[in-house]
Design a protein around this motif. Structure first.
Motif, PDB file in Angstrom:
ATOM      1  N   LEU A  65      88.083   1.596 -21.108  1.00 38.98           N
ATOM      2  CA  LEU A  65      89.350   1.331 -20.430  1.00 38.98           C
ATOM      3  C   LEU A  65      89.113   1.328 -18.930  1.00 38.98           C
ATOM      4  CD1 LEU A  65      92.449   0.973 -20.521  1.00 38.98           C
ATOM      5  CD2 LEU A  65      92.635   3.473 -20.440  1.00 38.98           C
ATOM      6  N   ASN A  66      89.410   0.183 -18.293  1.00 42.46           N
ATOM      7  CA  ASN A  66      89.314   0.059 -16.840  1.00 42.46           C
ATOM      8  C   ASN A  66      90.715   0.077 -16.239  1.00 42.46           C
ATOM      9  OD1 ASN A  66      86.470  -0.281 -16.614  1.00 42.46           O
ATOM     10  ND2 ASN A  66      86.676  -2.403 -17.296  1.00 42.46           N
ATOM     11  N   ASN A  67      90.931   0.938 -15.263  1.00 47.38           N
ATOM     12  CA  ASN A  67      92.174   0.959 -14.494  1.00 47.38           C
ATOM     13  C   ASN A  67      91.841   0.677 -13.038  1.00 47.38           C
ATOM     14  OD1 ASN A  67      94.385   1.783 -16.379  1.00 47.38           O
ATOM     15  ND2 ASN A  67      92.989   3.489 -16.714  1.00 47.38           N
ATOM     16  N   LEU A  68      92.559  -0.271 -12.450  1.00 45.98           N
ATOM     17  CA  LEU A  68      92.301  -0.655 -11.064  1.00 45.98           C
ATOM     18  C   LEU A  68      93.598  -0.705 -10.274  1.00 45.98           C
ATOM     19  CD1 LEU A  68      89.979  -3.343  -9.626  1.00 45.98           C
ATOM     20  CD2 LEU A  68      92.415  -3.546  -9.151  1.00 45.98           C
ATOM     21  N   GLU A  69      93.550  -0.167  -9.063  1.00 43.11           N
ATOM     22  CA  GLU A  69      94.637  -0.318  -8.097  1.00 43.11           C
ATOM     23  C   GLU A  69      94.021  -0.773  -6.782  1.00 43.11           C
ATOM     24  OE1 GLU A  69      97.106   3.123  -7.637  1.00 43.11           O
ATOM     25  OE2 GLU A  69      97.068   3.572  -9.782  1.00 43.11           O
ATOM     26  N   CYS A  70      94.671  -1.737  -6.141  1.00 43.48           N
ATOM     27  CA  CYS A  70      94.117  -2.285  -4.904  1.00 43.48           C
ATOM     28  C   CYS A  70      95.243  -2.718  -3.985  1.00 43.48           C
ATOM     29  CB  CYS A  70      93.214  -3.475  -5.240  1.00 43.48           C
ATOM     30  SG  CYS A  70      92.452  -4.273  -3.819  1.00 43.48           S
ATOM     31  N   ASP A  71      95.142  -2.373  -2.715  1.00 42.50           N
ATOM     32  CA  ASP A  71      96.055  -2.868  -1.688  1.00 42.50           C
ATOM     33  C   ASP A  71      95.278  -3.768  -0.746  1.00 42.50           C
ATOM     34  OD1 ASP A  71      98.125  -1.307  -2.692  1.00 42.50           O
ATOM     35  OD2 ASP A  71      97.678   0.369  -1.362  1.00 42.50           O
ATOM     36  N   PHE A  72      95.828  -4.942  -0.449  1.00 45.65           N
ATOM     37  CA  PHE A  72      95.196  -5.782   0.551  1.00 45.65           C
ATOM     38  C   PHE A  72      96.240  -6.412   1.454  1.00 45.65           C
ATOM     39  CE2 PHE A  72      95.174  -7.824  -3.605  1.00 45.65           C
ATOM     40  CZ  PHE A  72      95.871  -9.011  -3.405  1.00 45.65           C
ATOM     41  N   ASN A  73      95.807  -6.832   2.622  1.00 48.04           N
ATOM     42  CA  ASN A  73      96.691  -7.253   3.700  1.00 48.04           C
ATOM     43  C   ASN A  73      96.359  -8.689   4.115  1.00 48.04           C
ATOM     44  OD1 ASN A  73      97.125  -6.364   7.176  1.00 48.04           O
ATOM     45  ND2 ASN A  73      98.661  -7.052   5.745  1.00 48.04           N
ATOM     46  N   LEU A  74      97.394  -9.515   4.258  1.00 49.71           N
ATOM     47  CA  LEU A  74      97.238 -10.892   4.719  1.00 49.71           C
ATOM     48  C   LEU A  74      98.065 -11.085   5.986  1.00 49.71           C
ATOM     49  CD1 LEU A  74      97.763 -12.837   1.348  1.00 49.71           C
ATOM     50  CD2 LEU A  74      95.632 -11.962   2.273  1.00 49.71           C
ATOM     51  N   ILE A  75      97.433 -11.590   7.031  1.00 52.39           N
ATOM     52  CA  ILE A  75      98.139 -11.895   8.279  1.00 52.39           C
ATOM     53  C   ILE A  75      97.837 -13.341   8.656  1.00 52.39           C
ATOM     54  CG2 ILE A  75      98.437 -11.327  10.713  1.00 52.39           C
ATOM     55  CD1 ILE A  75      97.536  -8.487  10.098  1.00 52.39           C
ATOM     56  N   VAL A  76      98.878 -14.159   8.765  1.00 56.39           N
ATOM     57  CA  VAL A  76      98.714 -15.568   9.117  1.00 56.39           C
ATOM     58  C   VAL A  76      98.419 -15.679  10.613  1.00 56.39           C
ATOM     59  CG1 VAL A  76      99.779 -17.856   9.118  1.00 56.39           C
ATOM     60  CG2 VAL A  76     100.321 -16.225   7.293  1.00 56.39           C
ATOM     61  N   THR A  77      97.284 -16.305  10.944  1.00 55.51           N
ATOM     62  CA  THR A  77      96.867 -16.409  12.351  1.00 55.51           C
ATOM     63  C   THR A  77      96.963 -17.826  12.899  1.00 55.51           C
ATOM     64  OG1 THR A  77      94.545 -16.707  11.708  1.00 55.51           O
ATOM     65  CG2 THR A  77      95.301 -14.449  12.126  1.00 55.51           C
ATOM     66  N   ALA A  78      96.997 -18.837  12.022  1.00 51.12           N
ATOM     67  CA  ALA A  78      97.103 -20.222  12.477  1.00 51.12           C
ATOM     68  C   ALA A  78      97.559 -21.082  11.314  1.00 51.12           C
ATOM     69  CB  ALA A  78      95.756 -20.725  13.008  1.00 51.12           C
ATOM     70  N   LYS A  79      98.081 -22.272  11.626  1.00 51.38           N
ATOM     71  CA  LYS A  79      98.480 -23.192  10.554  1.00 51.38           C
ATOM     72  C   LYS A  79      98.335 -24.635  11.007  1.00 51.38           C
ATOM     73  CE  LYS A  79     103.513 -23.190  11.426  1.00 51.38           C
ATOM     74  NZ  LYS A  79     104.829 -22.976  10.792  1.00 51.38           N
TER      75      LYS A  79
END
Length: 298
Positions: free
Chosen positions: A57-71
């Protein structure tokens, strides 16, 4: 009334109904937008070996951050970073195989925890099309070097071997294909409620996806059904599996960004390991992954 005018009016009404009932589904982000996403996943692996079952049994928790810098007219440039990673793997035969939580103090001797501590707070750069397809991710080499250095290993040859092993999972290309499984859901043409379209995922997970626009009111609601295959190959271990996957997405109507994604999959196949003399071991994997957008700043 002139017959030509009647036909023209009818044609206009039909065309208007078709045109105005269609929507352009895409990401509509702004420079400075800041998204914090939490991923929670469970994975049940069962291997049948000589009449006995090895259950993991694998349990995973992850937080990640996205910041838009250009478009641009068709894409976004986004700074991407892992903030927290928690992994726990249990076996009914061997007990605890891994226990990592980068948000807690590192314990001496926990090799995996030290390595994954190098994963967090490294800033990567991602280019994503408005459909959600990932063009590329760059900056992973510096992140992987940090992961290797965190382990404290001094032998250069061992460090190089470790770098190449980690690169298979967290290199530019593999991370691009992995992250695309969360973002790539929109079509290249306008669609109406009930319409379907297809796209494909590549990488360790190969998927042929059929998407349906279920609803578009306060939110965009999509469902996806996929035929999937997994082909994982290491030096002494090969896993080949096939199965199905279902995805439900609730996205912000204004930004197009998913607020909630639920993915469930079931696969069956075989595992082959050198330790058991190339014996094919019947293997099944059931998994459920949930992504939630915790914060959205415009």
């Amino acid at each position: 009334m002139n017959l030509f005018v009647v036909k023209l009016s009818l044609c206009f009404l039909l065309f208007s109904k078709i045109t105005f009932g269609q929507e352009t589904l895409e990401y509509k982000l702004n420079i400075g937008d800041n998204l914090i996403i939490t991923q929670v996943a469970t994975q049940e692996i069962v291997q049948n070996m000589n009449g006995s079952k090895h259950e993991m049994l694998n349990n995973l928790e992850c937080d990640f951050n996205l910041i838009v810098t250009a478009k641009t007219d068709s894409s976004y440039v986004i700074n991407f970073s892992f903030k927290r990673l928690k992994i726990k793997t249990m076996s009914n035969i061997y007990g605890e195989l891994m226990n990592v939580d980068t948000s807690t103090e590192l314990k001496e001797g926990n090799f995996e925890a030290k390595m994954f501590a190098g994963l967090t707070n490294s800033v990567l750069k991602m280019e994503m099309l408005k459909t959600g397809k990932i063009v590329k991710i760059t900056g992973t080499e510096a992140m992987i070097k940090k992961m290797v250095n965190k382990t404290g290993i001094e032998d250069e040859f061992t460090k190089e071997l470790m770098f190449e092993a980690i690169k298979k999972e967290y290199g530019n290309e593999s991370l691009s294909r992995s992250f695309e499984q969360m973002t790539y859901c929109y079509p290249e043409k306008k669609v109406s409620v009930g319409d379907q379209w297809t796209n494909n995922f590549s990488g360790n997970l190969i998927a042929k996806n059929t998407w349906t626009l279920k609803e578009i009111n306060k939110s965009i609601i999509l469902s996806g059904k996929s035929n999937i295959s997994m082909n994982s190959q290491e030096e002494s271990y090969v896993m080949k599996l096939k199965g199905t996957q279902e995805t439900e997405i609730i996205a912000n109507k204004k930004s197009g960004f998913p607020e909630l994604i639920t993915v469930t999959s079931n696969t069956q196949g075989t595992s082959i390991t050198d330790q058991m003399g190339k014996l094919e071991i019947p293997t099944t994997i059931k998994s459920k992954t949930i992504y939630k957008t915790k914060k959205y700043v415009q």
